[in-house]
Design an enzyme around this catalytic site. Structure first.
Site, PDB file in Angstrom:
ATOM      1  CE1 TYR A 150      -3.515   2.327   0.144  1.00 43.75           C
ATOM      2  CE2 TYR A 150      -2.736   3.158   2.216  1.00 43.75           C
ATOM      3  CZ  TYR A 150      -3.736   3.478   1.106  1.00 43.75           C
ATOM      4  OH  TYR A 150      -4.363   4.469   0.828  1.00 43.75           O
ATOM      5  CE1 TYR A 160      -2.909   0.347   5.465  1.00 43.08           C
ATOM      6  CE2 TYR A 160      -0.351   0.238   5.442  1.00 43.08           C
ATOM      7  CZ  TYR A 160      -1.523  -0.286   4.995  1.00 43.08           C
ATOM      8  OH  TYR A 160      -1.531  -1.676   4.357  1.00 43.08           O
TER       9      TYR A 160
HETATM   10  P1  NAI Z   1      -7.534 -10.429   4.302  1.00 41.20           P
HETATM   11  O1  NAI Z   1      -7.412 -10.060   5.879  1.00 41.20           O
HETATM   12  O2  NAI Z   1      -8.496 -10.938   3.331  1.00 41.20           O
HETATM   13  O3  NAI Z   1      -6.092 -11.147   4.005  1.00 41.20           O
HETATM   14  C1  NAI Z   1      -4.879 -11.114   4.663  1.00 41.20           C
HETATM   15  C2  NAI Z   1      -4.412 -12.308   5.098  1.00 41.20           C
HETATM   16  O4  NAI Z   1      -3.359 -12.401   5.881  1.00 41.20           O
HETATM   17  C3  NAI Z   1      -5.503 -13.325   5.701  1.00 41.20           C
HETATM   18  O5  NAI Z   1      -5.882 -14.402   4.945  1.00 41.20           O
HETATM   19  C4  NAI Z   1      -4.876 -13.919   6.769  1.00 41.20           C
HETATM   20  O6  NAI Z   1      -5.297 -15.017   7.384  1.00 41.20           O
HETATM   21  C5  NAI Z   1      -3.279 -13.976   6.545  1.00 41.20           C
HETATM   22  N1  NAI Z   1      -2.278 -14.060   7.740  1.00 41.20           N
HETATM   23  C6  NAI Z   1      -2.485 -13.266   8.701  1.00 41.20           C
HETATM   24  N2  NAI Z   1      -1.377 -13.701   9.597  1.00 41.20           N
HETATM   25  C7  NAI Z   1      -0.916 -14.740   8.964  1.00 41.20           C
HETATM   26  C8  NAI Z   1       0.211 -15.565   9.282  1.00 41.20           C
HETATM   27  N3  NAI Z   1       1.115 -15.516  10.441  1.00 41.20           N
HETATM   28  N4  NAI Z   1       0.542 -16.653   8.274  1.00 41.20           N
HETATM   29  C9  NAI Z   1      -0.148 -16.737   7.125  1.00 41.20           C
HETATM   30  N5  NAI Z   1      -1.038 -15.943   6.793  1.00 41.20           N
HETATM   31  C10 NAI Z   1      -1.320 -14.883   7.597  1.00 41.20           C
HETATM   32  O7  NAI Z   1      -7.244  -8.983   3.619  1.00 41.20           O
HETATM   33  P2  NAI Z   1      -6.782  -8.211   2.354  1.00 41.20           P
HETATM   34  O8  NAI Z   1      -7.065  -6.912   2.302  1.00 41.20           O
HETATM   35  O9  NAI Z   1      -6.995  -9.277   1.110  1.00 41.20           O
HETATM   36  O10 NAI Z   1      -5.059  -8.453   2.320  1.00 41.20           O
HETATM   37  C11 NAI Z   1      -4.085  -8.824   1.411  1.00 41.20           C
HETATM   38  C12 NAI Z   1      -2.764  -8.208   1.227  1.00 41.20           C
HETATM   39  O11 NAI Z   1      -3.506  -6.815   0.533  1.00 41.20           O
HETATM   40  C13 NAI Z   1      -2.192  -7.500   2.609  1.00 41.20           C
HETATM   41  O12 NAI Z   1      -0.852  -7.657   2.407  1.00 41.20           O
HETATM   42  C14 NAI Z   1      -2.851  -5.913   2.597  1.00 41.20           C
HETATM   43  O13 NAI Z   1      -1.864  -5.672   3.491  1.00 41.20           O
HETATM   44  C15 NAI Z   1      -2.525  -5.856   1.139  1.00 41.20           C
HETATM   45  N6  NAI Z   1      -3.614  -4.624   0.612  1.00 41.20           N
HETATM   46  C16 NAI Z   1      -4.739  -4.451   1.060  1.00 41.20           C
HETATM   47  C17 NAI Z   1      -5.403  -3.205   1.005  1.00 41.20           C
HETATM   48  C18 NAI Z   1      -6.899  -3.100   1.479  1.00 41.20           C
HETATM   49  O14 NAI Z   1      -7.360  -1.886   1.432  1.00 41.20           O
HETATM   50  N7  NAI Z   1      -7.627  -4.113   1.815  1.00 41.20           N
HETATM   51  C19 NAI Z   1      -4.792  -2.324   0.214  1.00 41.20           C
HETATM   52  C20 NAI Z   1      -3.493  -2.469  -0.292  1.00 41.20           C
HETATM   53  C21 NAI Z   1      -2.556  -3.651   0.112  1.00 41.20           C
END
Ligand code: NAI
Length: 270
Positions: A150, A160
């Site tokens: 991000y 953030y």
């Molecule tokens: P999400 O909550 O669906 O995905 C985050 C994932 O990280 C989850 O599946 C969770 O179980 C996993 N996770 C957490 N701890 C873990 C561990 N110890 N081992 C393995 N997996 C683990 O949310 P989202 O938004 O799909 O996030 C995916 C990526 O996108 C992240 O890196 C987030 O920072 C990034 N992102 C998200 C944005 C948003 O506004 N939602 C914007 C820009 C980037």
């Protein structure tokens, strides 16, 4: 529409938690484009059970791995290579978590145990994944690794929190490991800097509604959604982007290069 862009390719998708997850959409899109995949997430996320739905739909095995644990990652790559009878062509790192954000501790009052944990999960994990893969020679030549990030890595978005630091390091790891993996095996490593998106991780950020509306008004094309992010990731896994590596690529409807928009100015004049 599908173009068979990933026909014959095999990959690992980390981070699909529920239907809102960016990784969920990437998994669906990759399979539509002809890929075979393995799904992975933390054991605690697997216990929620939602991932089984996606696994069935994508005909993909689920292999649990806490990305902060080397044994888990070794096991994941070993089992994945057994399953495919060889290495993978792409990896999606879609993982992020900040304990400071969860507990509502502002940046200037962070608890360093929480900071370490969030850093390990959100940033260092990319290094761990790449190091494990390299040691096991688990990614094929011209393979492609994408991690999600991000724009708080470059600019201040106060709520953030420590995730901004984590994303800055994540992008740096992509660049540095990209150099070594590129010279060693022509494996490319990039980060995709995505618009704010309504997911479990996204909505955890304080003031998310204001945040997402502001970004929408500040982006000439509007915010990119999760499905569009999946399209972009698939293009990066494909052979059409073979010479792209070590980049931080903005997928944000133009937000990153916009100073101000008419809509915001009009709002300020009210
Ligand atoms: P999400 O909550 O669906 O995905 C985050 C994932 O990280 C989850 O599946 C969770 O179980 C996993 N996770 C957490 N701890 C873990 C561990 N110890 N081992 C393995 N997996 C683990 O949310 P989202 O938004 O799909 O996030 C995916 C990526 O996108 C992240 O890196 C987030 O920072 C990034 N992102 C998200 C944005 C948003 O506004 N939602 C914007 C820009 C980037």
């Amino acid at each position: 529409m599908a173009y068979n862009l990933l026909k014959g390719k095999k990959g690992i998708i980390f981070g699909a938690l529920n239907e809102q997850s960016i990784a969920w959409k990437v998994a669906q899109r990759a399979v539509q484009e002809g890929a075979e995949i393995v799904l992975s997430n933390a054991p605690i996320a697997l216990r929620m059970g939602e991932l089984n739905k996606l696994a069935e739909e994508c005909n993909a095995p689920v292999i649990g791995a806490d990305v902060t644990n080397n044994d888990d990652l070794n096991n994941l790559f070993t089992k994945t290579m057994e399953h495919f009878g060889g290495g993978v062509d792409f990896v999606l790192h879609s993982i992020g978590m900040s304990v400071n954000v969860r507990k509502g501790l502002p940046y200037y009052e962070n608890n360093y145990d929480f900071t370490h944990k969030g850093f390990d999960i959100s940033a260092l994990s990319l290094h761990r994944v790449l190091q494990t893969a390299m040691k096991m020679d688990a990614i094929n030549e011209w393979g492609s690794v994408v991690a999600l990030t991000y724009i708080a890595a470059q600019r201040v978005f106060p709520d953030y929190n420590d995730m901004a630091d984590n994303k800055a390091v994540l992008e740096s790891i992509a660049r540095n490991f990209g150099y070594f993996y590129g010279t060693k095996k022509k494996v490319r490593v990039n980060t995709v800097s995505q618009s704010p998106t309504r997911t479990t991780a996204g909505s955890g950020v304080k003031g998310f509604d204001g945040f997402i509306n502001y970004a929408e008004k500040m982006s000439p094309l509007g915010n990119a959604d999760a499905a569009q992010c999946a399209d972009y990731c698939v293009s990066l896994f494909s052979d059409l982007t073979r010479m792209v590596t070590m980049q931080n690529l903005f997928h944000d409807g133009g937000f990153s290069y916009t100073g101000v928009t008419k809509e915001i100015i009009e709002q300020m004049e009210k």
